[in-house]
Design a protein around this motif. Structure first.
Motif, mmCIF file in Angstrom:
data_model
loop_
_atom_site.group_PDB
_atom_site.id
_atom_site.type_symbol
_atom_site.label_atom_id
_atom_site.label_comp_id
_atom_site.label_asym_id
_atom_site.label_seq_id
_atom_site.Cartn_x
_atom_site.Cartn_y
_atom_site.Cartn_z
ATOM 1 N N LYS A 1 0.825 -1.203 0.000
ATOM 2 C CA LYS A 1 0.000 0.000 0.000
ATOM 3 C C LYS A 1 0.864 1.258 0.000
ATOM 4 C CE LYS A 1 -1.585 0.678 4.188
ATOM 5 N NZ LYS A 1 -1.092 1.832 4.911
ATOM 6 N N ASN B 1 3.192 6.216 -2.416
ATOM 7 C CA ASN B 1 4.270 7.158 -2.106
ATOM 8 C C ASN B 1 4.444 8.295 -3.107
ATOM 9 O OD1 ASN B 1 5.489 6.896 0.330
ATOM 10 N ND2 ASN B 1 6.853 5.252 -0.289
ATOM 11 N N ALA B 2 4.235 7.999 -4.392
ATOM 12 C CA ALA B 2 4.509 9.030 -5.388
ATOM 13 C C ALA B 2 3.314 9.942 -5.620
ATOM 14 C CB ALA B 2 4.931 8.386 -6.708
ATOM 15 N N LEU C 1 0.865 10.968 -3.011
ATOM 16 C CA LEU C 1 0.140 11.236 -1.770
ATOM 17 C C LEU C 1 -0.740 12.470 -1.885
ATOM 18 C CD1 LEU C 1 2.822 10.329 0.915
ATOM 19 C CD2 LEU C 1 0.699 9.138 0.420
ATOM 20 N N SER D 1 -4.705 13.047 -0.039
ATOM 21 C CA SER D 1 -4.542 13.754 1.225
ATOM 22 C C SER D 1 -5.222 15.110 1.140
ATOM 23 C CB SER D 1 -3.059 13.935 1.531
ATOM 24 O OG SER D 1 -2.447 14.713 0.543
ATOM 25 N N ILE E 1 -2.702 15.880 5.243
ATOM 26 C CA ILE E 1 -3.014 14.698 6.053
ATOM 27 C C ILE E 1 -3.484 13.572 5.137
ATOM 28 C CG2 ILE E 1 -4.520 13.764 7.842
ATOM 29 C CD1 ILE E 1 -4.577 16.730 8.921
ATOM 30 N N VAL E 2 -2.827 12.425 5.238
ATOM 31 C CA VAL E 2 -3.154 11.309 4.359
ATOM 32 C C VAL E 2 -4.467 10.677 4.801
ATOM 33 C CG1 VAL E 2 -2.388 9.077 3.508
ATOM 34 C CG2 VAL E 2 -0.712 10.853 4.012
ATOM 35 N N HIS F 1 -8.179 5.600 4.638
ATOM 36 C CA HIS F 1 -9.158 4.703 4.026
ATOM 37 C C HIS F 1 -9.100 4.773 2.518
ATOM 38 C CE1 HIS F 1 -10.671 4.753 8.119
ATOM 39 N NE2 HIS F 1 -11.180 3.572 7.817
ATOM 40 N N GLU G 1 -6.550 5.561 0.811
ATOM 41 C CA GLU G 1 -5.304 4.930 0.411
ATOM 42 C C GLU G 1 -5.491 3.412 0.296
ATOM 43 O OE1 GLU G 1 -2.211 5.121 3.311
ATOM 44 O OE2 GLU G 1 -0.649 5.029 1.778
ATOM 45 N N MET G 2 -6.159 2.840 1.297
ATOM 46 C CA MET G 2 -6.426 1.402 1.278
ATOM 47 C C MET G 2 -7.237 1.018 0.041
ATOM 48 S SD MET G 2 -5.489 -0.675 3.793
ATOM 49 C CE MET G 2 -6.787 -1.887 3.767
ATOM 50 N N LEU G 3 -8.264 1.827 -0.226
ATOM 51 C CA LEU G 3 -9.142 1.512 -1.362
ATOM 52 C C LEU G 3 -8.375 1.553 -2.676
ATOM 53 C CD1 LEU G 3 -12.368 3.466 -0.337
ATOM 54 C CD2 LEU G 3 -12.046 0.993 -0.399
ATOM 55 N N GLU H 1 -5.990 -1.429 -2.831
ATOM 56 C CA GLU H 1 -6.754 -2.659 -3.096
ATOM 57 C C GLU H 1 -7.148 -2.739 -4.570
ATOM 58 O OE1 GLU H 1 -7.656 -5.434 -1.908
ATOM 59 O OE2 GLU H 1 -6.960 -5.245 0.155
ATOM 60 N N ARG I 1 2.425 2.003 -8.758
ATOM 61 C CA ARG I 1 2.766 3.333 -8.263
ATOM 62 C C ARG I 1 2.766 4.339 -9.413
ATOM 63 N NH1 ARG I 1 7.896 3.447 -5.112
ATOM 64 N NH2 ARG I 1 8.855 3.167 -7.129
ATOM 65 N N ASN J 1 -15.842 -0.086 4.717
ATOM 66 C CA ASN J 1 -15.054 -0.216 3.500
ATOM 67 C C ASN J 1 -14.642 -1.651 3.211
ATOM 68 O OD1 ASN J 1 -14.877 2.367 2.363
ATOM 69 N ND2 ASN J 1 -13.493 3.011 3.989
ATOM 70 N N PHE K 1 -12.570 -3.523 5.026
ATOM 71 C CA PHE K 1 -11.193 -3.857 5.406
ATOM 72 C C PHE K 1 -11.209 -4.835 6.574
ATOM 73 C CE2 PHE K 1 -10.179 0.736 4.097
ATOM 74 C CZ PHE K 1 -10.236 0.365 2.764
ATOM 75 N N PHE L 1 1.161 11.932 15.181
ATOM 76 C CA PHE L 1 0.243 12.259 14.096
ATOM 77 C C PHE L 1 1.008 12.612 12.815
ATOM 78 C CE2 PHE L 1 -2.516 15.041 11.636
ATOM 79 C CZ PHE L 1 -3.682 14.293 11.608
ATOM 80 N N ASN M 1 0.168 10.130 9.921
ATOM 81 C CA ASN M 1 -0.998 10.541 9.152
ATOM 82 C C ASN M 1 -0.756 11.657 8.154
ATOM 83 O OD1 ASN M 1 -2.757 8.714 10.496
ATOM 84 N ND2 ASN M 1 -2.686 10.067 12.259
ATOM 85 N N THR M 2 0.458 12.160 8.082
ATOM 86 C CA THR M 2 0.646 13.253 7.140
ATOM 87 C C THR M 2 1.569 12.839 6.008
ATOM 88 O OG1 THR M 2 2.596 14.166 8.202
ATOM 89 C CG2 THR M 2 0.466 14.913 9.040
ATOM 90 N N VAL M 3 1.481 13.593 4.944
ATOM 91 C CA VAL M 3 2.336 13.368 3.788
ATOM 92 C C VAL M 3 3.805 13.496 4.211
ATOM 93 C CG1 VAL M 3 2.954 14.237 1.519
ATOM 94 C CG2 VAL M 3 0.560 14.182 2.217
ATOM 95 N N TYR N 1 6.839 10.795 3.858
ATOM 96 C CA TYR N 1 8.082 11.101 3.159
ATOM 97 C C TYR N 1 9.280 10.790 4.053
ATOM 98 C CZ TYR N 1 5.554 13.401 -0.657
ATOM 99 O OH TYR N 1 4.750 13.658 -1.739
ATOM 100 N N SER O 1 10.598 8.812 -6.748
ATOM 101 C CA SER O 1 9.149 8.976 -6.579
ATOM 102 C C SER O 1 8.784 10.448 -6.479
ATOM 103 C CB SER O 1 8.671 8.270 -5.312
ATOM 104 O OG SER O 1 8.914 6.896 -5.409
ATOM 105 N N ILE P 1 10.148 12.689 -4.360
ATOM 106 C CA ILE P 1 10.252 13.233 -3.004
ATOM 107 C C ILE P 1 11.551 14.021 -2.891
ATOM 108 C CG2 ILE P 1 10.446 12.647 -0.564
ATOM 109 C CD1 ILE P 1 8.792 10.112 -1.240
#
Lengths: 507, 415
Positions: free
Chosen positions: A362, A367-368, A370, A374, A378-379, A382, A384-386, A389, A421, B226, B228, B276, B280-282, B286, B300, B302
């Motif tokens: 995932k 990674n390339a 995001l 986001s 903030i990513v 959910h 991302e998972m979808l 998948e 990716r 979802n 999961f 956090f 949870n953040t980009v 990275y 990629s 970054i």
């Protein structure tokens, strides 16, 4: 003496959650060349590791007989002592030592702990002659090309007085010429009575040299053939490897290239360390919408360097020339800028330049891009998972979940992660460097379909390939490079293997 | 390859259409995460009989936080440096330097908010300076921060003239040794003479537990919606109950002594913010990507130089914060302050499961690592064993912790 030098009966080897080998039988005749074929993840490398003692006796079930008696190796050293030498796919030489030091490393004799190097320099000459490597033994190994390094490995194996050589994908990083030489060498060894076991994906090579072929699939030995007696063909092997017929190795495709989307003019790239050497020399080419271009040529022709220098100046000390995308001159100064300009790049070296092996599927996929999943930095987990998948299903990445670490995937599945990716980043111009290197036939044909689909959707693809059949089967046009220059271009209709080789090597 | 035999079994515990992870898989995937908590508990329990359970006492638990918060704060920065395959050896000297400067600023009449802001700004500037050399001039972090270690120690001696700077009043040290109840002048809600309970930490504890449970339930429902995988209801409730109980017990301990230490709020906020950011953040992604494989990260798209630079700015800022806490705790700025702080922070990281190979490490992990060290120091102090023995024991713990980590990682097939 027995007819079989190496015999394996009912071998089973399990890793946590995975049965890598399942009741495998294998018999290698004394003095033959025995080839083992199978898709990635079929268990070939595991099998070799059991034979050579990487996995000690007791960690597997079943029996291994070598020279008529059952083996009980605790380490690779034990198997070496009995005359078994293994040459791994990834070369295991010490890069900053000389050839002769590498040949005798680990098994030189000493007097009071002191090594008589003069003697070994002399002796190494003998082995270098056998393998046909014409280099002074004092040469530092890292200065040799991969092909020559491979020969040093073989010289090293011979110096251990090996009776049986195990070669894991020996030609995977060699060009055609070097491969040819290596195969001749293996045939030469056969005359001298040395047995070879060769793992290979390149079926034409297998059929050329092997006496016997054993096919593994999903950890089981499914078939064993005598190449001559059974009149073995490539398609027969492929059928056994994948368990089905692969009628279309290259899926059919109707291509109608549109307008020019990218144009490279007089592009020259200088070596990153030696600033006067031109690695890419005055290269010009163009790419049209919905077109697949292939770049062919021998190793070191400058193809990868050309592509990486275009993609965010990732190679070279500096570059000259112009890159036009849709008629404009975009900023290509960093990878991010190149991506913003619509470029995507998949490296030929997926382990060290492509994936982050300690991260899961995932994360590697997202990674390339995001930015797409986001908000305010903030990513959104959910989403991302979808997305992950979705790609796992679409590209048929074989793993229990997207949480699987990419390190534990087979080569083909790793490649699909890298492709995912890039797909997620959604480039208009997709540069793929050796997209099918070291992956099995089934995954190859899946990758081809993906590339075709992309082209059909109006994306443009540049494919660097060292496998001529692949270039011939896939590309609308083929640029042939050598020595940093473009030597010629052929259309799909006019291209043949001979013409490509001729362009690259003759004029 | 054999597949699909490890991860799912369709709904136990009567869940319908919910994909649950079976307990064995969950255990195997998380043993490394939870084992450090168990080891922390074990260490406390081993010491307990030898110090007649004083180490679980309200007063002692509060004091542990007063005394060792600086390590926890530094470890939060250090883990990021180590994730991107760097290190910061200069944090001890930086603490001394920032401590001295802020003591002067405070003594000159600036209020505490101003002083704290100054500490953070100076810290970030120092981090930016070192980060510049590391990220853009490509000097190894080890070298740059080794130089920084000497540079800032020297500058500390110069600005203090090798004399301690005492603080003009107690205002500075509230942050380090005060409690919320004292600052807000809250009286005990229970007072029987020998047994008092102050309210702030109880309120805080209950609020945190409520927030935690709500957010976990929402997250789980979203996962189920979802499709999961989630852990089974029983395990989920068990996890919520355990963590809630731990938080409430700790809150009660604080309440019994002097109330909620301000420094616990500071550490808690720091941990929350950086946890956090990393998860949870980009930016956090990275950081892990650059640490996991910088060349791949670069391809990629970054900007790994910028990421490195930012991480060292964070480290500098946290060093500035730790400086205020440690100076406040001593109630004076000493020229030789901060000695070996960097080593404590690095040790906390490795005990807390950070990989020396880069790309792996969590904020929560290193906090537990820091608490393990604190528990050992504290237990030995209670036994009246001196500094010398503490060093020997800590050394063994670091060695064993990393050995355990390497061992479990190899078993789990993580290389």
């Amino acid at each position: 003496m027995d007819e079989y030098i190496l015999e394996i009966k009912n071998l089973t080897k399990e890793f946590p959650g995975v049965r890598a080998l399942d009741n495998v039988d294998l018999r290698v005749k004394r003095g033959e060349i025995h080839s083992i074929c199978g898709e990635n993840g079929a268990g070939k490398s595991t099998l070799m590791s059991v034979i050579s003692g990487v996995y000690p006796k007791g960690s597997y079930e079943g029996q291994v007989f070598f020279k008529g008696h059952e083996t009980a190796y605790h380490s690779v050293k034990d198997s070496e002592k009995e005359g078994l030498a293994i040459i791994h796919q990834e070369l295991a030489l010490s890069p900053y030592l000389s050839i002769y030091e590498n040949i005798f490393l680990g098994h030189m004799q000493t007097k009071f702990g002191i090594i008589n190097w003069d003697r070994y320099i002399k002796e190494s000459n003998k082995y270098l002659k056998i393998v046909g490597l014409n280099e002074p033994p004092e040469t530092i190994v890292s200065k040799l090309g991969v092909g020559k390094q491979q020969l040093v490995e073989i010289a090293r194996a011979l110096s251990k007085k090996a009776d049986i050589l195990i070669l894991d994908e020996p030609t995977s990083s060699l060009n055609d010429d070097e491969s040819e030489k290596l195969l001749d060498l293996i045939l030469e060894f056969k005359k001298q009575g040395i047995t070879s076991v060769m793992i290979s994906h390149k079926l034409n090579e297998v059929l050329k040299v092997a006496d016997t072929v054993t096919v593994l699939r999903d950890g089981k030995s499914v078939a064993s053939y005598d190449v001559k007696a059974d009149k073995l063909t490539e398609s027969r092997i492929i059928k056994d490897m994948v368990g089905r017929d692969l009628t279309h190795r290259f899926p059919d495709r109707k291509s109608q290239p549109g307008d020019t989307v990218m144009e490279v003019k007089n592009w020259t790239v200088y070596h990153p360390d030696f600033h006067k050497i031109k690695v890419v020399d005055d290269v010009s080419f163009f790419l049209r919408k919905g077109e697949i271009l292939a770049f062919c040529g021998p190793m070191g022709a400058g193809r990868t360097e050309l592509m990486m220098s275009i993609f965010g100046r990732s190679y070279g000390s500096r570059s000259e020339g112009e890159v036009l995308i849709n008629g404009k001159k975009p900023d290509l100064g960093s990878c991010r800028a190149a991506m913003n300009a619509g470029l995507g790049y998949i490296s030929e070296d997926r382990k060290s330049l492509g994936l982050i092996l300690i991260q899961d599927i995932k994360t590697n996929i997202s990674n390339a891009s995001l930015g797409k999943i986001s908000r305010f930095g903030i990513v959104e987990g959910h989403q991302e998972m979808l997305v992950a998948e979705k790609y796992r299903k679409d590209l048929n990445i074989r793993s229990p979940s997207v949480h699987q670490m990419t390190r534990n995937l087979s080569g083909g599945n790793q490649q699909k992660v890298v492709v995912s990716r890039s797909l997620m980043a959604d480039p208009d111009i997709f540069i793929v460097d050796e997209p099918t290197r070291g992956i099995d036939v089934g995954a190859k044909s899946e990758i081809y379909s993906i590339l075709n689909d992309m082209a059909a959707q109006g994306k443009s693809i540049i494919m660097v390939s060292s496998e001529l059949p692949e270039a011939l089967g896939m590309a609308d046009r083929i640029y042939v490079m050598n020595e940093g220059k473009i030597k010629g271009v052929l259309t799909h209709e006019e291209a043949t293997q001979e013409k490509i080789m001729h362009l690259a090597l003759v004029n | 390859m054999a597949m699909n035999n490890m991860s799912t079994n369709g709904g136990n515990m009567g869940d319908k259409n919910i994909r649950t992870i079976d307990f064995k898989t969950l255990f195997r995937n998380n043993i490394r995460n939870y084992s450090m908590f168990l080891i922390l508990a074990l260490i406390m329990l081993i010491f307990a009989p030898m110090v007649s359970w004083r180490n679980f006492g309200a007063r002692n638990l509060t004091n542990i936080f007063f005394q060792y918060s600086y390590v926890l704060i530094l470890a939060v920065g250090m883990v990021q440096c180590i994730i991107i395959l760097g290190i910061d050896l200069s944090v001890g000297s930086v603490c001394a330097f920032v401590g001295a400067l802020t003591a002067m600023i405070y003594n000159s009449g600036a209020g505490m908010p101003m002083t704290l802001a100054a500490a953070l700004v100076i810290g970030v500037s120092i981090g930016a300076f070192q980060g510049f050399w590391i990220a853009y001039m490509k000097i190894p972090a080890f070298i740059v921060t080794l130089a920084g270690m000497m540079l800032f120690r020297g500058l500390t001696y110069i600005v203090t003239n090798i004399n301690p700077i005492s603080l003009k009043d107690n205002g500075y040290s509230y942050l380090a040794t005060g409690t919320v109840d004292e600052v807000l002048k809250l009286g005990p809600i229970v007072d029987t003479g020998s047994f008092r309970l102050y309210p702030a930490s109880l309120v805080m504890g209950v609020a945190l537990v409520a927030l935690y449970i709500i957010s976990e339930v929402i997250a789980r429902n979203k996962k189920i919606a979802n499709g999961f995988e989630v852990s089974s209801t029983l395990i989920f409730i068990g996890k919520l109950a355990t963590i809630s109980a731990l938080v409430l017990v700790l809150a009660e301990r604080f309440a019994e002594y002097r109330g909620l230490p301000i420094v616990v709020l500071v550490v808690g906020t720091t941990v929350f913010v950086f946890h956090f950011i990393l998860n949870n953040t980009v930016l956090g992604r990275y950081i892990y990507a650059v640490g996991g494989n910088s060349r791949s990260a670069k391809l990629s798209g970054i900007n790994s130089e910028l990421i490195t630079f930012i991480v060292f700015c964070f480290m500098g800022m946290l060093a500035g914060l730790a400086a205020v806490i440690s100076t406040g705790y001593m109630n004076t700025a000493l020229p030789q302050a901060g000695l070996n702080f960097e080593l404590d922070a690095i040790a906390a990281c490795y005990i807390g499961g950070v990989s020396a190979g880069g790309g792996i490490g969590t904020v929560v992990g290193v906090i537990v690592g820091g608490l393990v060290m604190s528990a050992i120091n504290n237990g030995m102090s209670l036994m009246n064993l001196g500094q010398h023995y503490q060093y020997v024991v800590k050394a063994m713990v670091v060695l064993l912790a990393v050995f355990y980590d390497v061992y479990t990682r190899r078993k789990a097939g993580l290389g």
